[in-house]
Design an enzyme around this catalytic site. Structure first.
Site, PDB file in Angstrom:
ATOM      1  N   TYR A 121       0.836  -1.199   0.000  1.00 48.18           N
ATOM      2  CA  TYR A 121       0.000   0.000   0.000  1.00 48.18           C
ATOM      3  C   TYR A 121       0.879   1.261   0.000  1.00 48.18           C
ATOM      4  O   TYR A 121       0.490   2.307   0.510  1.00 48.18           O
ATOM      5  CB  TYR A 121      -0.949   0.014   1.205  1.00 48.18           C
ATOM      6  CG  TYR A 121      -2.072  -1.010   1.129  1.00 48.18           C
ATOM      7  CD1 TYR A 121      -2.221  -1.838   0.021  1.00 48.18           C
ATOM      8  CD2 TYR A 121      -2.997  -1.131   2.154  1.00 48.18           C
ATOM      9  CE1 TYR A 121      -3.255  -2.773  -0.043  1.00 48.18           C
ATOM     10  CE2 TYR A 121      -4.027  -2.061   2.103  1.00 48.18           C
ATOM     11  CZ  TYR A 121      -4.144  -2.887   1.001  1.00 48.18           C
ATOM     12  OH  TYR A 121      -5.170  -3.806   0.943  1.00 48.18           O
ATOM     13  N   LYS A 168       4.910 -13.893   3.612  1.00 49.70           N
ATOM     14  CA  LYS A 168       5.031 -14.774   2.454  1.00 49.70           C
ATOM     15  C   LYS A 168       6.493 -14.695   2.007  1.00 49.70           C
ATOM     16  O   LYS A 168       6.818 -14.404   0.854  1.00 49.70           O
ATOM     17  CB  LYS A 168       4.045 -14.288   1.371  1.00 49.70           C
ATOM     18  CG  LYS A 168       3.900 -15.192   0.184  1.00 49.70           C
ATOM     19  CD  LYS A 168       2.983 -16.365   0.403  1.00 49.70           C
ATOM     20  CE  LYS A 168       2.959 -17.216  -0.855  1.00 49.70           C
ATOM     21  NZ  LYS A 168       2.260 -18.485  -0.711  1.00 49.70           N
ATOM     22  N   ASP A 200      -1.045 -17.406   3.185  1.00 49.38           N
ATOM     23  CA  ASP A 200      -2.109 -18.155   2.493  1.00 49.38           C
ATOM     24  C   ASP A 200      -2.546 -19.361   3.329  1.00 49.38           C
ATOM     25  O   ASP A 200      -3.735 -19.584   3.545  1.00 49.38           O
ATOM     26  CB  ASP A 200      -1.690 -18.556   1.077  1.00 49.38           C
ATOM     27  CG  ASP A 200      -0.287 -19.137   0.995  1.00 49.38           C
ATOM     28  OD1 ASP A 200       0.413 -19.184   2.028  1.00 49.38           O
ATOM     29  OD2 ASP A 200       0.118 -19.562  -0.107  1.00 49.38           O
ATOM     30  N   ASP A 224      -4.985  -6.594   6.074  1.00 46.44           N
ATOM     31  CA  ASP A 224      -6.266  -6.135   5.548  1.00 46.44           C
ATOM     32  C   ASP A 224      -7.133  -7.336   5.170  1.00 46.44           C
ATOM     33  O   ASP A 224      -8.296  -7.454   5.577  1.00 46.44           O
ATOM     34  CB  ASP A 224      -5.989  -5.241   4.321  1.00 46.44           C
ATOM     35  CG  ASP A 224      -7.190  -4.420   3.920  1.00 46.44           C
ATOM     36  OD1 ASP A 224      -8.212  -4.451   4.640  1.00 46.44           O
ATOM     37  OD2 ASP A 224      -7.111  -3.744   2.874  1.00 46.44           O
ATOM     38  N   ASP A 228     -10.519  -9.243   7.312  1.00 36.80           N
ATOM     39  CA  ASP A 228     -11.863  -9.384   6.730  1.00 36.80           C
ATOM     40  C   ASP A 228     -12.305 -10.841   6.788  1.00 36.80           C
ATOM     41  O   ASP A 228     -13.478 -11.145   7.014  1.00 36.80           O
ATOM     42  CB  ASP A 228     -11.890  -8.886   5.275  1.00 36.80           C
ATOM     43  CG  ASP A 228     -12.233  -7.401   5.187  1.00 36.80           C
ATOM     44  OD1 ASP A 228     -11.907  -6.671   6.147  1.00 36.80           O
ATOM     45  OD2 ASP A 228     -12.820  -6.974   4.175  1.00 36.80           O
TER      46      ASP A 228
HETATM   47 MG    MG Z   1     -10.304  -3.632   4.067  1.00 41.85          MG
END
Ligand code: MG
Ligand code: NAI
Length: 327
Positions: A121, A168, A200, A224, A228
């Protein structure tokens, strides 16, 4: 002492859940707030040409704390600078299952400590040729150590025994390798117990055996996505609060977005934002008030009323009133 709080409802259900959280905060005894509302988001962009007006940025940069709702399509242009305005580097996202709420994994009690300033990001993206785009991922030792210190501290202070470093590094050897090395170094210096996990595989393990995890320290994107996923384990986005902290100021916001599919109907679940306000109270040093707000939310989750996302038919106002009544 008066706490100067900047309130940015933003778009969609942000306009519904932020006033609900303010109503709860105003019902508290012994904490004196001064709320000032500022604009940001898609509507502000349409009206002024800017998703995040300078005035809003400056207000967040000088307030004691900022309570944010959500933005729509302009979310990245609002939330990334706002997180920067409050000089935060840690995004803390607790995901807990609550009695009374139908959760896929009722044993879930996780806290994601997400690096908030770099990783993929970084915002350094470009189209280098027609049909060819690139992104520069930035990982520094300082920022990685800083988030690891924060994560280990958080685990210790909040009674979590399991700390997991998500990464990762088998593929992104240099960047996630640096992240993992820095986090391990911090863990080792402290003599802390921790594990690392490929992000993962971790997604699968969180789904199957969330009870084996506590604090998950993660790079920006992984944090992030995994948080979720955790929202799905505990009954949906309407329950997940977050705090952007690390320095003196803080920015507190639900994990969810503007939910255009239900906006304007008065049925958004206010719990995520009320719980974000509780994190704000903790940050401001009102631990007892924060615990009271959490207890009130837990009581309402246990006994109702519930909004439609939790299978009920109550409105945002009904749930807010029930929380206030318990306070
Ligand atoms: Mg989000
Ligand atoms: P979303 O979180 O807005 O909604 C996803 C689903 O969860 C929808 O079905 C929504 O109705 C439901 N939901 C979310 N919060 C809820 C609540 N409090 N009560 C009941 N149901 C709730 O994510 P989506 O749909 O991917 O994005 C919608 C918009 O929000 C997009 O424009 C996106 O850019 C923006 N967004 C903004 C964020 C922010 O401001 N921090 C974060 C995520 C998305």
């Amino acid at each position: 002492m008066t706490e100067d709080i900047v309130v940015v409802p933003g778009d969609g259900i942000g306009q519904e859940v932020v006033p609900a959280a303010v109503e709860v905060l105003e019902a508290l005894d012994g904490v004196d707030f001064e709320f000032t509302e500022y604009d940001a988001g898609d509507e502000t962009l349409a009206e002024t040409g800017e998703a995040l007006p300078e005035e809003t940025y400056e207000a967040a940069a000088s307030a004691d704390a900022t309570l944010f709702g959500a933005a729509g399509e302009s979310a990245a242009d609002v939330i990334l600078p706002l997180r920067e305005a409050v000089d935060s580097f840690a995004n803390v996202r607790p995901a807990r299952a609550y009695p009374g709420v139908d959760a896929l994994r009722p044993e879930t009690d996780l806290v994601f400590v997400r690096e908030n300033t770099e990783g993929v990001y970084s915002g350094i993206e470009s189209e280098i040729a027609d049909g060819v785009t690139t992104l520069t991922r930035v990982v520094t030792e300082d920022a990685s150590r800083r988030i690891a210190e924060f994560g280990f501290d958080y685990a210790e202070q909040n009674g979590y025994e399991d700390v997991t470093i998500a990464h990762k590094a088998n593929v992104m050897r240099v960047t996630d390798g640096a992240f993992l090395d820095a986090c391990e170094a911090v863990g080792d210096e402290r003599g802390a117990d921790y594990d690392d996990a490929l992000m993962d595989a971790l997604a699968m393990h969180l789904l199957l055996r969330p009870e084996e995890y506590g604090v998950v320290i993660a790079p920006n994107l992984a944090g992030d996505v995994l948080s979720d996923l955790a929202a799905g384990l505990v009954g949906g986005l309407g329950l997940l609060p977050s705090a952007n902290v690390g320095s003196e100021r803080g920015l507190f916001e639900p994990v969810h977005g503007s939910a255009p599919d239900i906006a304007g109907q008065g049925i958004a679940n206010p719990c995520a934002t009320v719980l974000s306000a509780a994190m704000m109270l903790d940050h401001l040093g009102y631990g007892e008030a924060a615990a009271d707000v959490r207890d009130a939310v837990e009581g309402v989750l246990a006994e109702g009323p519930h909004t439609p996302d939790l299978g009920g038919d109550a409105s945002t106002e009904d749930v807010t009133a029930a929380i206030v009544e318990r306070l």
